[in-house]
Design a protein around this motif. Structure first.
Motif, PDB file in Angstrom:
ATOM      1  N   LEU A  21       0.823  -1.197   0.000  1.00 35.14           N
ATOM      2  CA  LEU A  21       0.000   0.000   0.000  1.00 35.14           C
ATOM      3  C   LEU A  21       0.865   1.259   0.000  1.00 35.14           C
ATOM      4  N   LEU A  22       1.996   1.207   0.690  1.00 34.03           N
ATOM      5  CA  LEU A  22       2.911   2.344   0.706  1.00 34.03           C
ATOM      6  C   LEU A  22       3.444   2.622  -0.699  1.00 34.03           C
ATOM      7  N   ALA A  23       3.729   1.579  -1.445  1.00 35.37           N
ATOM      8  CA  ALA A  23       4.190   1.766  -2.830  1.00 35.37           C
ATOM      9  C   ALA A  23       3.095   2.445  -3.668  1.00 35.37           C
ATOM     10  N   GLN A  24       1.844   2.049  -3.454  1.00 38.54           N
ATOM     11  CA  GLN A  24       0.725   2.670  -4.163  1.00 38.54           C
ATOM     12  C   GLN A  24       0.621   4.145  -3.786  1.00 38.54           C
ATOM     13  N   ALA A  25       0.767   4.428  -2.501  1.00 37.53           N
ATOM     14  CA  ALA A  25       0.661   5.805  -2.013  1.00 37.53           C
ATOM     15  C   ALA A  25       1.792   6.674  -2.555  1.00 37.53           C
ATOM     16  N   VAL A  67      -7.081   0.019  -1.818  1.00 35.33           N
ATOM     17  CA  VAL A  67      -6.674   0.928  -2.898  1.00 35.33           C
ATOM     18  C   VAL A  67      -7.710   2.027  -3.093  1.00 35.33           C
ATOM     19  N   THR A  68      -8.985   1.668  -3.066  1.00 33.91           N
ATOM     20  CA  THR A  68     -10.044   2.658  -3.241  1.00 33.91           C
ATOM     21  C   THR A  68     -10.015   3.684  -2.117  1.00 33.91           C
ATOM     22  N   THR A  69      -9.898   3.210  -0.889  1.00 33.19           N
ATOM     23  CA  THR A  69      -9.859   4.118   0.257  1.00 33.19           C
ATOM     24  C   THR A  69      -8.620   5.004   0.198  1.00 33.19           C
ATOM     25  N   LEU A  70      -7.484   4.424  -0.150  1.00 32.74           N
ATOM     26  CA  LEU A  70      -6.250   5.202  -0.281  1.00 32.74           C
ATOM     27  C   LEU A  70      -6.439   6.309  -1.320  1.00 32.74           C
ATOM     28  N   SER A  71      -7.011   5.971  -2.459  1.00 26.12           N
ATOM     29  CA  SER A  71      -7.230   6.962  -3.517  1.00 26.12           C
ATOM     30  C   SER A  71      -8.170   8.064  -3.052  1.00 26.12           C
ATOM     31  N   HIS A  72      -9.250   7.686  -2.402  1.00 25.04           N
ATOM     32  CA  HIS A  72     -10.205   8.685  -1.918  1.00 25.04           C
ATOM     33  C   HIS A  72      -9.565   9.599  -0.879  1.00 25.04           C
ATOM     34  N   ARG A  73      -8.761   9.037   0.008  1.00 21.94           N
ATOM     35  CA  ARG A  73      -8.070   9.855   1.024  1.00 21.94           C
ATOM     36  C   ARG A  73      -7.073  10.790   0.350  1.00 21.94           C
ATOM     37  N   PHE A  74      -6.399  10.330  -0.706  1.00 18.17           N
ATOM     38  CA  PHE A  74      -5.466  11.175  -1.446  1.00 18.17           C
ATOM     39  C   PHE A  74      -6.208  12.355  -2.076  1.00 18.17           C
ATOM     40  N   TYR A  75      -7.340  12.072  -2.729  1.00 15.53           N
ATOM     41  CA  TYR A  75      -8.112  13.149  -3.349  1.00 15.53           C
ATOM     42  C   TYR A  75      -8.623  14.131  -2.289  1.00 15.53           C
ATOM     43  N   ASP A  76      -9.032  13.622  -1.145  1.00 14.51           N
ATOM     44  CA  ASP A  76      -9.463  14.506  -0.048  1.00 14.51           C
ATOM     45  C   ASP A  76      -8.318  15.415   0.377  1.00 14.51           C
ATOM     46  N   GLN A  77      -7.124  14.848   0.479  1.00 16.56           N
ATOM     47  CA  GLN A  77      -5.940  15.621   0.862  1.00 16.56           C
ATOM     48  C   GLN A  77      -5.659  16.710  -0.184  1.00 16.56           C
ATOM     49  N   CYS A  78      -5.766  16.367  -1.451  1.00 10.93           N
ATOM     50  CA  CYS A  78      -5.540  17.344  -2.520  1.00 10.93           C
ATOM     51  C   CYS A  78      -6.571  18.472  -2.445  1.00 10.93           C
ATOM     52  N   ARG A 129      -5.380   2.789 -21.398  1.00 11.99           N
ATOM     53  CA  ARG A 129      -6.183   3.097 -20.211  1.00 11.99           C
ATOM     54  C   ARG A 129      -6.412   1.835 -19.381  1.00 11.99           C
ATOM     55  N   ALA A 130      -6.721   0.726 -20.035  1.00 10.09           N
ATOM     56  CA  ALA A 130      -6.953  -0.531 -19.313  1.00 10.09           C
ATOM     57  C   ALA A 130      -5.694  -0.944 -18.555  1.00 10.09           C
ATOM     58  N   THR A 131      -4.551  -0.820 -19.211  1.00 12.75           N
ATOM     59  CA  THR A 131      -3.277  -1.172 -18.574  1.00 12.75           C
ATOM     60  C   THR A 131      -3.005  -0.249 -17.388  1.00 12.75           C
ATOM     61  N   PHE A 132      -3.203   1.045 -17.597  1.00 11.91           N
ATOM     62  CA  PHE A 132      -2.951   2.034 -16.542  1.00 11.91           C
ATOM     63  C   PHE A 132      -3.877   1.795 -15.340  1.00 11.91           C
ATOM     64  N   GLU A 133      -5.146   1.542 -15.598  1.00 13.48           N
ATOM     65  CA  GLU A 133      -6.109   1.342 -14.511  1.00 13.48           C
ATOM     66  C   GLU A 133      -5.807   0.073 -13.711  1.00 13.48           C
ATOM     67  N   LEU A 134      -5.378  -0.987 -14.384  1.00 16.43           N
ATOM     68  CA  LEU A 134      -4.994  -2.205 -13.658  1.00 16.43           C
ATOM     69  C   LEU A 134      -3.785  -1.934 -12.765  1.00 16.43           C
ATOM     70  N   HIS A 135      -2.821  -1.182 -13.283  1.00 13.15           N
ATOM     71  CA  HIS A 135      -1.641  -0.858 -12.473  1.00 13.15           C
ATOM     72  C   HIS A 135      -2.022   0.058 -11.307  1.00 13.15           C
ATOM     73  N   ALA A 136      -2.885   1.027 -11.566  1.00 17.19           N
ATOM     74  CA  ALA A 136      -3.336   1.937 -10.510  1.00 17.19           C
ATOM     75  C   ALA A 136      -4.112   1.186  -9.430  1.00 17.19           C
TER      76      ALA A 136
END
Length: 179
Positions: A21-25, A67-78, A129-136
């Motif tokens: 998760l840290l790598a994703q963040a 991953v979803t929660t991490l992304s949402h928290r990132f967007y909230d931070q932004c 886009r499919a490749t990017f979204e799977l990696h994200a």
């Protein structure tokens, strides 16, 4: 149901996925300190959410939740940082807003909205886009290659090209809106 065992199970799962998760963040934040804060917040929410249940959902569901929660928290931070920056520029609000230390070194992409990022994603070809979204979503190159039935080198090339196109589009979009 023993609440202590449930919390322990959720905590053990969270601990196993912390490095991943840290790598994703770090991919999102590009800042280790912010990434660590996001991961800590995400894992705490995971334990609070799943520490009360008798059994954890399957591993894939838990990964997706993280991953979803991490992304949402990132967007909230932004969004928070954007509001603070806008408030600091408004002379009526400048006395009420405390600017975060080091905000001058804040990356430009922190000003992006979800809509702008979605618009940027739509500029990618469907394959890219499919490749990017799977990696994200946290998938490893090998898993993406298997899923899309393409060589690992193609995954790498698509991700490189996708990042370059997104960066170009988003920077153009950001600079056209900054005056």
């Amino acid at each position: 149901m023993d609440q202590g065992k449930s919390e322990q199970r959720a905590g053990e799962f969270a601990s196993r996925y912390r490095v991943w998760l840290l790598a994703q963040a770090k991919n999102l934040c590009r800042n280790t300190t912010d990434a660590e804060d996001l991961v800590q917040d995400t894992l705490l929410r995971f334990i609070q959410t799943f520490g009360q249940v008798e059994a954890l959902p399957n591993e894939r569901s838990c990964e997706a939740w993280l991953v979803t929660t991490l992304s949402h928290r990132f967007y909230d931070q932004c969004r928070r940082q954007r509001v603070q920056a806008q408030g600091a520029k408004d002379p009526h609000l400048s006395n009420e807003v405390v600017e975060a230390p080091g905000s001058d070194s804040r990356p430009v992409y922190d000003t992006l909205t979800d809509e702008q990022f979605s618009e940027a994603l739509q500029t990618l070809s469907p394959k890219m886009r499919a490749t990017f979204e799977l990696h994200a979503a946290g998938k490893k190159y090998q898993d993406i290659a298997r899923s899309l039935d393409i060589p690992v080198g193609t995954v790498s090339k698509r991700l490189h090209d996708a990042r370059a196109r997104l960066r170009e589009f988003l920077l153009r979009h950001i600079h056209s809106g900054v005056n």
